[in-house]
Design an enzyme around this catalytic site. Sequence first.
Site, PDB file in Angstrom:
ATOM      1  N   HIS A 306       0.848  -1.198   0.000  1.00 57.43           N
ATOM      2  CA  HIS A 306       0.000   0.000   0.000  1.00 57.43           C
ATOM      3  C   HIS A 306       0.878   1.239   0.000  1.00 57.43           C
ATOM      4  O   HIS A 306       1.932   1.239   0.627  1.00 57.43           O
ATOM      5  CB  HIS A 306      -0.918   0.001   1.239  1.00 57.43           C
ATOM      6  CG  HIS A 306      -2.061   0.930   1.107  1.00 57.43           C
ATOM      7  ND1 HIS A 306      -1.965   2.260   1.421  1.00 57.43           N
ATOM      8  CD2 HIS A 306      -3.316   0.722   0.640  1.00 57.43           C
ATOM      9  CE1 HIS A 306      -3.130   2.841   1.180  1.00 57.43           C
ATOM     10  NE2 HIS A 306      -3.964   1.931   0.695  1.00 57.43           N
ATOM     11  N   ASP A 363      -7.888  -5.411  -0.214  1.00 56.84           N
ATOM     12  CA  ASP A 363      -8.366  -6.270  -1.293  1.00 56.84           C
ATOM     13  C   ASP A 363      -7.985  -7.741  -1.120  1.00 56.84           C
ATOM     14  O   ASP A 363      -8.434  -8.582  -1.890  1.00 56.84           O
ATOM     15  CB  ASP A 363      -7.807  -5.777  -2.641  1.00 56.84           C
ATOM     16  CG  ASP A 363      -8.370  -4.427  -2.997  1.00 56.84           C
ATOM     17  OD1 ASP A 363      -9.601  -4.292  -2.999  1.00 56.84           O
ATOM     18  OD2 ASP A 363      -7.591  -3.496  -3.263  1.00 56.84           O
TER      19      ASP A 363
HETATM   20  N1  CMC Z   1       3.985  -7.392  -4.765  1.00 60.15           N
HETATM   21  C1  CMC Z   1       5.337  -7.396  -4.938  1.00 60.15           C
HETATM   22  N2  CMC Z   1       6.102  -6.310  -4.797  1.00 60.15           N
HETATM   23  C2  CMC Z   1       5.485  -5.172  -4.488  1.00 60.15           C
HETATM   24  C3  CMC Z   1       4.109  -5.082  -4.311  1.00 60.15           C
HETATM   25  C4  CMC Z   1       3.342  -6.266  -4.450  1.00 60.15           C
HETATM   26  N3  CMC Z   1       2.008  -6.261  -4.282  1.00 60.15           N
HETATM   27  N4  CMC Z   1       3.758  -3.811  -4.024  1.00 60.15           N
HETATM   28  C5  CMC Z   1       4.902  -3.114  -4.024  1.00 60.15           C
HETATM   29  N5  CMC Z   1       5.955  -3.932  -4.305  1.00 60.15           N
HETATM   30  C6  CMC Z   1       7.383  -3.585  -4.339  1.00 60.15           C
HETATM   31  C7  CMC Z   1       7.746  -2.826  -5.600  1.00 60.15           C
HETATM   32  O1  CMC Z   1       8.153  -3.685  -6.624  1.00 60.15           O
HETATM   33  C8  CMC Z   1       8.855  -1.945  -5.098  1.00 60.15           C
HETATM   34  O2  CMC Z   1      10.012  -2.730  -4.985  1.00 60.15           O
HETATM   35  P1  CMC Z   1      11.486  -2.072  -5.285  1.00 60.15           P
HETATM   36  O3  CMC Z   1      11.703  -1.078  -4.186  1.00 60.15           O
HETATM   37  O4  CMC Z   1      12.413  -3.225  -5.256  1.00 60.15           O
HETATM   38  O5  CMC Z   1      11.382  -1.440  -6.637  1.00 60.15           O
HETATM   39  C9  CMC Z   1       8.421  -1.597  -3.674  1.00 60.15           C
HETATM   40  O6  CMC Z   1       7.605  -2.688  -3.254  1.00 60.15           O
HETATM   41  C10 CMC Z   1       7.642  -0.299  -3.581  1.00 60.15           C
HETATM   42  O7  CMC Z   1       6.572  -0.360  -4.509  1.00 60.15           O
HETATM   43  P2  CMC Z   1       5.912   0.881  -5.207  1.00 60.15           P
HETATM   44  O8  CMC Z   1       5.373   0.489  -6.529  1.00 60.15           O
HETATM   45  O9  CMC Z   1       6.826   2.053  -5.125  1.00 60.15           O
HETATM   46  O10 CMC Z   1       4.715   1.166  -4.223  1.00 60.15           O
HETATM   47  P3  CMC Z   1       3.523   2.151  -4.507  1.00 60.15           P
HETATM   48  O11 CMC Z   1       3.268   2.851  -3.229  1.00 60.15           O
HETATM   49  O12 CMC Z   1       3.753   2.999  -5.692  1.00 60.15           O
HETATM   50  O13 CMC Z   1       2.322   1.177  -4.872  1.00 60.15           O
HETATM   51  C11 CMC Z   1       0.512  -0.305  -4.696  1.00 60.15           C
HETATM   52  C12 CMC Z   1       1.311   0.818  -4.010  1.00 60.15           C
HETATM   53  C13 CMC Z   1      -0.709  -0.601  -3.844  1.00 60.15           C
HETATM   54  C14 CMC Z   1       0.037   0.166  -6.069  1.00 60.15           C
HETATM   55  C15 CMC Z   1       1.418  -1.563  -4.809  1.00 60.15           C
HETATM   56  O14 CMC Z   1       1.755  -2.026  -3.526  1.00 60.15           O
HETATM   57  C16 CMC Z   1       0.766  -2.663  -5.616  1.00 60.15           C
HETATM   58  O15 CMC Z   1       0.886  -2.686  -6.857  1.00 60.15           O
HETATM   59  N6  CMC Z   1       0.066  -3.646  -4.949  1.00 60.15           N
HETATM   60  C17 CMC Z   1      -0.644  -4.681  -5.670  1.00 60.15           C
HETATM   61  C18 CMC Z   1      -1.990  -4.151  -6.171  1.00 60.15           C
HETATM   62  C19 CMC Z   1      -2.950  -3.963  -5.036  1.00 60.15           C
HETATM   63  O16 CMC Z   1      -3.117  -4.812  -4.191  1.00 60.15           O
HETATM   64  N7  CMC Z   1      -3.645  -2.801  -5.046  1.00 60.15           N
HETATM   65  C20 CMC Z   1      -4.639  -2.449  -4.035  1.00 60.15           C
HETATM   66  C21 CMC Z   1      -4.167  -1.336  -3.176  1.00 60.15           C
HETATM   67  S1  CMC Z   1      -5.115  -1.085  -1.678  1.00 60.15           S
HETATM   68  C22 CMC Z   1      -6.725  -0.649  -2.159  1.00 60.15           C
HETATM   69  C23 CMC Z   1      -6.854   0.383  -3.199  1.00 60.15           C
HETATM   70  O17 CMC Z   1      -6.142   1.393  -3.233  1.00 60.15           O
HETATM   71  O18 CMC Z   1      -7.724   0.225  -4.024  1.00 60.15           O
END
Ligand code: CMC
Length: 428
Positions: A306, A363
């Site tokens: 998140h 989720d």
């Molecule tokens: N699985 C594997 N690695 C992950 C995940 C995941 N679900 N989420 C983040 N990471 C890793 C990412 O690859 C990165 O690694 P590195 O530092 O090595 O490059 C690190 O964690 C930071 O990720 P980020 O993309 O900078 O994080 P963000 O804050 O931009 O993204 C997120 C947040 C929710 C989009 C992301 O965690 C994600 O894609 N999760 C999976 C999709 C999901 O479950 N979404 C629902 C979110 S909660 C409800 C809502 O908002 O609707």
Amino acid sequence: MTMNDTATLTIDGKTYELPVVRGTEGEVAVDVSLLRGTSGAITLDQGYANTGSCFSAITFVDGEKGILRYRGYDIADLARYSSFVETAMLLVFGELPTREERAAFRTMLGDQALLHEDLMHHFEGFPPNGHPMAILSAVINSLGAYNPDLLDIQTEREFRKVAAKLISKVRTIAAFSYRKSVGLPIMYPDPSRSYCENFLHMMFSVPYKEHVPTPEAQKALSLFLLVHADHEQNCSCSTVRMVGSSEANLFASVSAGICALWGRLHGGANSAVVHMLEQIHEGDISVKECIERVKRKEFRLMGFGHRVYKNFDPRAKVLKECATNLLSTLHIKDPLLDIAQELEEIALKDDFFVSRKLYPNVDFYSGLILRALNIPVNMFPVMFAMGRMPGWIAHWHEQHLEENTRIHRPRQIYVGPNVREYVPMKDR
Ligand code: CMC
């Protein structure tokens, strides 16, 4: 909000004093709104991870401590004691309602549940396999065409009416879009039923066979909607505010919010989680292999991570408990629950997830509740949208009432070509 400190910024040897703002929970922000005017520089924050876009008194999230509060009330308390309709009123109108206020609003919701008969024809125009999110967004936007008198809200009375209309009709439209997609006759809303019972009736009753959901099913649905009801400046809420900042009407603004919610990284994640769990269950990939491939960054573990929560997501905790209880009360053995728990257990011990502070989010378990309620997977983001409606309305309204609000218009750092001479077609 207090403003008594300043921050100092030096650019090209010149120093600028910037006001420091503090929220009621001690959050600190450096106010850069006058920076470009005084220095010519802007701030750059891709994905807005470090940008406060507004002041808001609706929802408080502390991602480090895993705290979520609506209007000051802890999500765990609301989940335990409140209902979706009561929580929607809290978000939209600012206070928990009295018994009389809640009864009056429930009557309004009942009165507003029907759709204009002409609007019903819109459902005929969509192809049978049309995604219900596309239908939901389009039909919600077209409510503006059926309510021209409510496009320019001037009074609290008008606002109350639009809020009730949207909270009620989103449920009708959601159920109708499902019925059309499976070729079943539309089941009209029954105002004598409660919010969740009425939705399940429109989804699952058929002529001559009433669907009577169990109290447990109604309670689980109410809880599902309640925990989704708001989450401050997330992607869809910020979209609603962005659209609303141009003084676009509430119907258009929340319709845009639905589009933003649709993506896999936001409200589309709940269906992506279930697809992932199904793939594991069907033997396409093992739990171990799934985790290994996530660690190789081939794909993300859906329902994990998140932007704000760097500790557990309190909504996931509530929903996990709800899913487990619901399945046990309804005597349903869902193998996907065991797979989800196994994935969670492995991930929470694995350094890849621990070091990145990746925990189950809202989720991860929500889809298991929806499956137990027989909601089809392509409806999952629609269910999220139904839940989030009060939050979008509250944010649009808060912004609408603000005196010093400005159109949302970020800047950019241009990295394209410098000025070029136009090349006539014959010379290209
Ligand atoms: N699985 C594997 N690695 C992950 C995940 C995941 N679900 N989420 C983040 N990471 C890793 C990412 O690859 C990165 O690694 P590195 O530092 O090595 O490059 C690190 O964690 C930071 O990720 P980020 O993309 O900078 O994080 P963000 O804050 O931009 O993204 C997120 C947040 C929710 C989009 C992301 O965690 C994600 O894609 N999760 C999976 C999709 C999901 O479950 N979404 C629902 C979110 S909660 C409800 C809502 O908002 O609707």
